[in-house]
Scaffold this motif. Structure first.
Motif, mmCIF file in Angstrom:
data_model
loop_
_atom_site.group_PDB
_atom_site.id
_atom_site.type_symbol
_atom_site.label_atom_id
_atom_site.label_comp_id
_atom_site.label_asym_id
_atom_site.label_seq_id
_atom_site.Cartn_x
_atom_site.Cartn_y
_atom_site.Cartn_z
ATOM 1 N N ARG A 1 0.847 -1.379 -0.096
ATOM 2 C CA ARG A 1 0.170 -0.030 0.003
ATOM 3 C C ARG A 1 0.816 1.243 0.126
ATOM 4 O O ARG A 1 0.645 2.329 -0.729
ATOM 5 C CB ARG A 1 -1.007 0.143 1.187
ATOM 6 C CG ARG A 1 -2.139 -0.778 1.096
ATOM 7 C CD ARG A 1 -3.118 -0.046 2.107
ATOM 8 N NE ARG A 1 -3.917 -1.448 2.556
ATOM 9 C CZ ARG A 1 -3.898 -2.017 3.681
ATOM 10 N NH1 ARG A 1 -3.182 -1.474 4.694
ATOM 11 N NH2 ARG A 1 -4.704 -3.133 3.834
ATOM 12 N N ALA B 1 3.551 1.743 -1.344
ATOM 13 C CA ALA B 1 3.784 1.928 -2.867
ATOM 14 C C ALA B 1 2.736 2.177 -3.565
ATOM 15 O O ALA B 1 2.907 3.264 -4.532
ATOM 16 C CB ALA B 1 4.651 0.719 -3.027
ATOM 17 N N LEU B 2 1.618 1.483 -3.602
ATOM 18 C CA LEU B 2 0.716 1.802 -4.386
ATOM 19 C C LEU B 2 -0.237 3.191 -3.807
ATOM 20 O O LEU B 2 -0.517 3.948 -4.940
ATOM 21 C CB LEU B 2 -0.414 0.799 -4.295
ATOM 22 C CG LEU B 2 0.133 -0.536 -5.029
ATOM 23 C CD1 LEU B 2 -0.946 -1.666 -4.514
ATOM 24 C CD2 LEU B 2 -0.047 -0.329 -6.544
ATOM 25 N N GLY B 3 -0.210 3.453 -2.772
ATOM 26 C CA GLY B 3 -0.859 4.414 -2.472
ATOM 27 C C GLY B 3 -0.325 5.847 -2.944
ATOM 28 O O GLY B 3 -0.888 6.877 -2.963
ATOM 29 N N VAL B 4 0.831 6.031 -3.289
ATOM 30 C CA VAL B 4 1.256 7.089 -3.743
ATOM 31 C C VAL B 4 1.120 7.302 -5.237
ATOM 32 O O VAL B 4 1.210 8.486 -5.725
ATOM 33 C CB VAL B 4 2.960 6.912 -4.035
ATOM 34 C CG1 VAL B 4 3.493 6.958 -2.463
ATOM 35 C CG2 VAL B 4 3.573 5.775 -4.709
ATOM 36 N N ARG B 5 0.495 6.441 -5.899
ATOM 37 C CA ARG B 5 -0.317 6.611 -7.272
ATOM 38 C C ARG B 5 -0.944 7.717 -7.294
ATOM 39 O O ARG B 5 -1.894 8.152 -6.325
ATOM 40 C CB ARG B 5 -0.748 5.504 -7.864
ATOM 41 C CG ARG B 5 -1.617 5.767 -8.863
ATOM 42 C CD ARG B 5 -2.057 4.487 -9.727
ATOM 43 N NE ARG B 5 -2.879 4.723 -11.030
ATOM 44 C CZ ARG B 5 -2.467 5.380 -11.980
ATOM 45 N NH1 ARG B 5 -1.359 5.956 -12.061
ATOM 46 N NH2 ARG B 5 -3.687 5.585 -12.741
ATOM 47 N N LYS B 6 -0.906 8.661 -8.210
ATOM 48 C CA LYS B 6 -1.487 9.848 -8.319
ATOM 49 C C LYS B 6 -1.107 10.856 -7.192
ATOM 50 O O LYS B 6 -2.123 11.768 -7.031
ATOM 51 C CB LYS B 6 -3.119 9.638 -8.244
ATOM 52 C CG LYS B 6 -3.794 8.661 -9.314
ATOM 53 C CD LYS B 6 -3.406 8.964 -10.728
ATOM 54 C CE LYS B 6 -3.700 7.771 -11.510
ATOM 55 N NZ LYS B 6 -3.026 7.832 -12.914
ATOM 56 N N THR B 7 -0.116 10.685 -6.643
ATOM 57 C CA THR B 7 0.531 11.785 -5.668
ATOM 58 C C THR B 7 -0.103 11.855 -4.655
ATOM 59 O O THR B 7 0.297 12.925 -3.912
ATOM 60 C CB THR B 7 0.735 12.846 -6.686
ATOM 61 O OG1 THR B 7 -0.351 13.787 -6.767
ATOM 62 C CG2 THR B 7 1.355 12.704 -7.965
ATOM 63 N N LEU B 8 -1.281 11.259 -4.271
ATOM 64 C CA LEU B 8 -1.992 12.014 -3.261
ATOM 65 C C LEU B 8 -1.756 10.792 -1.886
ATOM 66 O O LEU B 8 -2.805 11.172 -0.964
ATOM 67 C CB LEU B 8 -3.202 11.808 -3.551
ATOM 68 C CG LEU B 8 -3.725 13.068 -4.583
ATOM 69 C CD1 LEU B 8 -4.991 12.959 -5.036
ATOM 70 C CD2 LEU B 8 -3.237 14.264 -3.948
ATOM 71 N N SER B 9 -0.674 9.970 -2.005
ATOM 72 C CA SER B 9 -0.851 9.198 -0.625
ATOM 73 C C SER B 9 0.486 9.128 -0.093
ATOM 74 O O SER B 9 1.464 9.781 -0.690
ATOM 75 C CB SER B 9 -1.318 7.863 -1.076
ATOM 76 O OG SER B 9 -2.562 8.108 -1.497
ATOM 77 N N LEU B 10 0.629 8.240 0.802
ATOM 78 C CA LEU B 10 2.109 8.017 1.464
ATOM 79 C C LEU B 10 3.113 7.493 0.656
ATOM 80 O O LEU B 10 2.872 6.591 -0.129
ATOM 81 C CB LEU B 10 1.945 7.262 2.714
ATOM 82 C CG LEU B 10 1.199 7.986 3.696
ATOM 83 C CD1 LEU B 10 1.010 6.851 4.834
ATOM 84 C CD2 LEU B 10 1.601 9.236 4.391
ATOM 85 N N ALA B 11 4.154 8.046 0.522
ATOM 86 C CA ALA B 11 5.337 7.495 -0.302
ATOM 87 C C ALA B 11 5.688 6.178 0.201
ATOM 88 O O ALA B 11 5.682 5.819 1.356
ATOM 89 C CB ALA B 11 6.631 8.352 -0.357
ATOM 90 N N PRO B 12 6.424 5.228 -0.539
ATOM 91 C CA PRO B 12 6.994 4.024 -0.011
ATOM 92 C C PRO B 12 7.925 4.512 1.043
ATOM 93 O O PRO B 12 8.901 5.374 0.830
ATOM 94 C CB PRO B 12 7.791 3.331 -1.102
ATOM 95 C CG PRO B 12 7.460 4.266 -2.260
ATOM 96 C CD PRO B 12 6.693 5.552 -2.014
#
Lengths: 540, 176
Positions: B91, B93-104
């Motif tokens: 997550r 890693a994936l959450g960073v997609r579209k730049t709005l989530s936590l970075a890996p």
């Protein structure tokens, strides 16, 4: 000889849990329970607001400003592609992100288009998550699909990261780029309308994630579909652009970019003009992922993806003119519960411009949104986990065969019939048909004699022999017919074009469909008579 | 009919009072240190380990009525914890997609103290390798059991663990 266990035991001594762990757990449980109650209340409130909003819209239609798509699309709708999972149960937080499926927009059983099979470690077959298909987009002629791969997590080798293109007919895959340090990801792929270039976003170091303004960066690159002529797109004073979307005439690009920790949507002419900031009053619910409609009149975008991927929502779909005017909130999605991996994906316009595809988040649903009314239609198919795209079928091409697909629920008297996912309510070449019990009535529409059959069905043309067109077509959910009392919509697809008894002369005929549910107890045969009109294809 | 139950011929008659249902608090007390140690080795980060441990225990607590009936709730706990661990990394890693989530997140092993030979050896491994070797070498699972927890085949676990062990031995050799 070294005893592993002793070594580990000694190391573990260094990692003693802190005092008060159980107390923190109790606090956490209480907070979670409270949040659940609040979430339920918020969902109920939002649903009420949506209902009230819909009612108000219905009462005062004159105040709304519909964004009418152009009536002259350049392509019709092919299949929808989506990143999905081999697993159908998300309850254990397992999901795959390396498999690409395609499905008819009306729903049904998807088929695999691409399985990355975790190329660096072929042993990993279950929820491996080794590589992720980050984004996908079809070439304008619908014959190739471009996609990005990246390997998530720390310790990533990144050896498979990059942009790829697969030719559908030959399944030949060509790698166009690599993503080497400082690049950590290439994503947000978008094929130009004339097919001559591919745009994508590249993340360097930490990318453009929250709190990394001084560390990471993002850029948009474009290149030819063979990977040559790679150039960075200059975006003037705007830094960290992502989410590129070409305008239909290829003269401009829409994208989103951050300013500090705020996000905005921009459009920019490719003649070197300064980008135009849009949706400037929405930074607190960041607008991202702009998508230009096929007629160029509208830009759709999403807001409100939660920074915490555990939350998965809420989000909203918006539309606006390319100058930012006439902004409308079309659809609100809320909320996937915890344990999901991705928030909403899309929006993706249907190639004919009449629908907008969004994916609600990993384990959520594929939704088709009417760009005028905001009405939503859930595609009955496997739950997606990641990126979505829509295959265009250029008008006049050999593959534009005007397929008839329709779905219905045999137990729902007030059913709708869908043609390629669109409710058929307008002009029809068929007529009303009633089953033998007089319980069900529906319309069908056969523009090009092309209907596909589900497994287990037989078809006859009145006055002709019964056609054995019982091909093993992977559509239809017949196999689920008796396993649940709540039936999904059943997708019937027939392909009579090459049937030996199919009359070649235009005219009105009946198709006798006998759907046999072999697993029903007792075995059930549901006969329907469909009137069809055989229409000579254009140019013949 | 007096309503009393009679044992069937040949059946053992239970004379003891019914066992008290296992309390979650006791289960937590007996398992949390071991779990915390294992996750700490896998993540190299106490805070991350605490988060994962809390997540895992919370999930079990919510299902405790069923979990306490399992033959081996400890195994279920470790499996849940490993799922949480894997999903957190994915997550992140994936959450960073579209730049709005936590970075890996940075791999915590890069910053952990290096006085310990195991810690130093684990630092050079991937999270999957660390998980494989900790589950088999420390928790004592078979490759098959670890594979189930990690969503991998047993062969993969063996391969990962072998590489990890080789690295640990190499580090141990350096020290001596």
């Amino acid at each position: 000889m070294i005893d592993d266990r002793d070594l580990f035991e000694r190391s573990v001594q260094r990692f003693a849990p802190a005092d008060g762990s159980f107390e923190r757990l109790v606090t956490r449980r209480d907070r979670k329970q409270r949040n659940k109650r609040i979430s339920a209340g918020v969902v109920a409130l939002l649903l009420a607001l949506v209902v009230i909003g819909a009612a108000l819209r219905a009462i005062d239609v004159s105040r709304s400003t519909p964004v009418a798509p152009s009536p002259a699309p350049t392509a019709s709708n092919g299949d929808i592609s989506f990143v999905g999972s081999n697993l159908v149960d998300f309850s254990d937080d397992l999901s795959d992100f390396g498999i690409l499926f395609v499905v008819n927009p009306a729903g049904g059983k998807p088929r695999k288009l691409l399985d990355t099979e975790c190329p660096s470690d072929p042993d990993l077959t279950r929820s491996c998550g080794h590589v992720v298909i980050g984004s996908v987009d079809w070439s304008p002629d619908g014959t190739r699909i471009a996609y990005t791969l990246f390997e998530p997590g720390p310790g990533r080798s990144g050896e498979d990261d990059g942009v790829y293109v697969m030719e559908i007919e030959t399944e030949r895959i060509r790698r166009l780029t690599s993503c080497m340090d400082p690049c950590v990801r290439q994503d947000d792929i978008d094929w130009s309308p004339d097919g001559s270039r591919i745009a994508f976003a590249q993340w360097d170091r930490e990318g453009c994630t929250p709190g990394t303004y001084d560390i990471g960066s993002c850029s948009i690159y474009t290149m030819k579909p063979d990977g040559s002529d790679l150039v960075q797109l200059p975006t003037g004073s705007v830094v960290d652009p992502v989410d590129p979307s070409w305008s239909p005439d290829g003269s401009s690009i829409a994208f989103s970019a951050r300013v500090g920790e705020d996000w905005f949507v921009y459009t920019m002419a490719l003649d070197g003009s300064e980008p135009l900031r849009l949706a400037a009053d929405l930074p607190s619910i960041p607008p991202t992922q702009p998508a230009w409609s096929p007629d160029g009149a509208t830009i759709a975008f999403l807001t409100g993806q939660d920074p915490d991927p555990n939350n998965g929502g809420p989000f909203a779909l918006w539309s606006m003119r390319p100058d930012g005017s006439e902004r409308r909130r079309l659809y609100d999605g809320c909320c996937l519960s915890g344990g999901r991996a991705l928030g909403a994906q899309g929006p993706v316009w249907s190639p004919d411009g009449n629908q907008i595809l969004i994916m609600q988040g990993t384990g959520g649903a594929l939704q088709l949104i009417d760009p005028v009314s905001g009405e939503a239609f859930e595609i009955p198919t496997r739950k997606p986990t990641g990126a979505v795209a829509w295959q265009p079928v250029p008008l006049g091409s050999s593959s534009d065969r005007g397929a008839l697909t329709f779905s219905f629920d045999p137990y729902d008297v007030n059913q709708m019939v869908y043609l390629n996912g669109v409710p058929v309510t307008g002009e029809m070449h068929g007529g009303q048909a009633t089953d033998q019990n007089g319980l069900h009535s529906f319309y069908i529409f056969a523009p090009d004699r092309r209907i596909r059959v589900p497994t287990g069905a037989s078809v006859s043309i009145e006055g002709a022999d019964v056609l054995d067109v019982n091909a093993d077509v992977a559509h239809g959910w017949i196999d689920t017919c008796c396993e649940t009392s709540t039936l999904p919509r059943h997708l019937f697809e027939f392909d009579l074009a090459n049937a030996p008894s199919m009359p070649s002369d235009p005219g009105n005929y009946y198709v006798d469909i006998r759907w046999t549910c072999a697993t029903c107890d007792p075995e059930t045969v549901i006969p329907f008579l469909f009137p069809v009109q055989v229409v000579a294809p254009e140019g013949r | 009919m007096d309503g009393s139950l009679r044992a069937l011929p040949g059946a053992e008659v239970e004379t003891d009072v019914a066992e008290e249902p296992r309390r979650f608090e006791d289960f937590f007390g007996s398992e949390h240190a071991r779990l915390f140690g294992a996750i700490s080795l896998v993540t190299g980060d106490r805070h991350e380990a605490e988060e994962i441990m809390q997540d895992a225990f919370l999930r079990l607590w919510e299902r405790w009525d069923r979990v306490r009936e399992l033959d081996d709730p400890s195994s279920y706990l470790f499996r849940t914890a490993m799922n949480v661990f894997r999903n957190r990394y994915r997550r992140a890693a994936l959450g960073v997609r579209k730049t709005l989530s936590l970075a890996p997140s940075e791999d915590a092993f890069a910053t952990v103290e290096d006085r310990d030979v195991v810690v130093r050896a684990l630092r050079g491994l991937t999270p999957d390798q660390r998980a494989a070797v900790v589950l088999t070498g420390y928790v004592g699972l078979t490759s098959e059991e670890a594979g189930k927890m990690l969503g991998m085949r047993a062969n993969t676990v063996r391969t990962l663990a072998t590489r990890a062990r080789a690295a640990i031995r190499e580090k141990a050799g350096e020290r001596t």
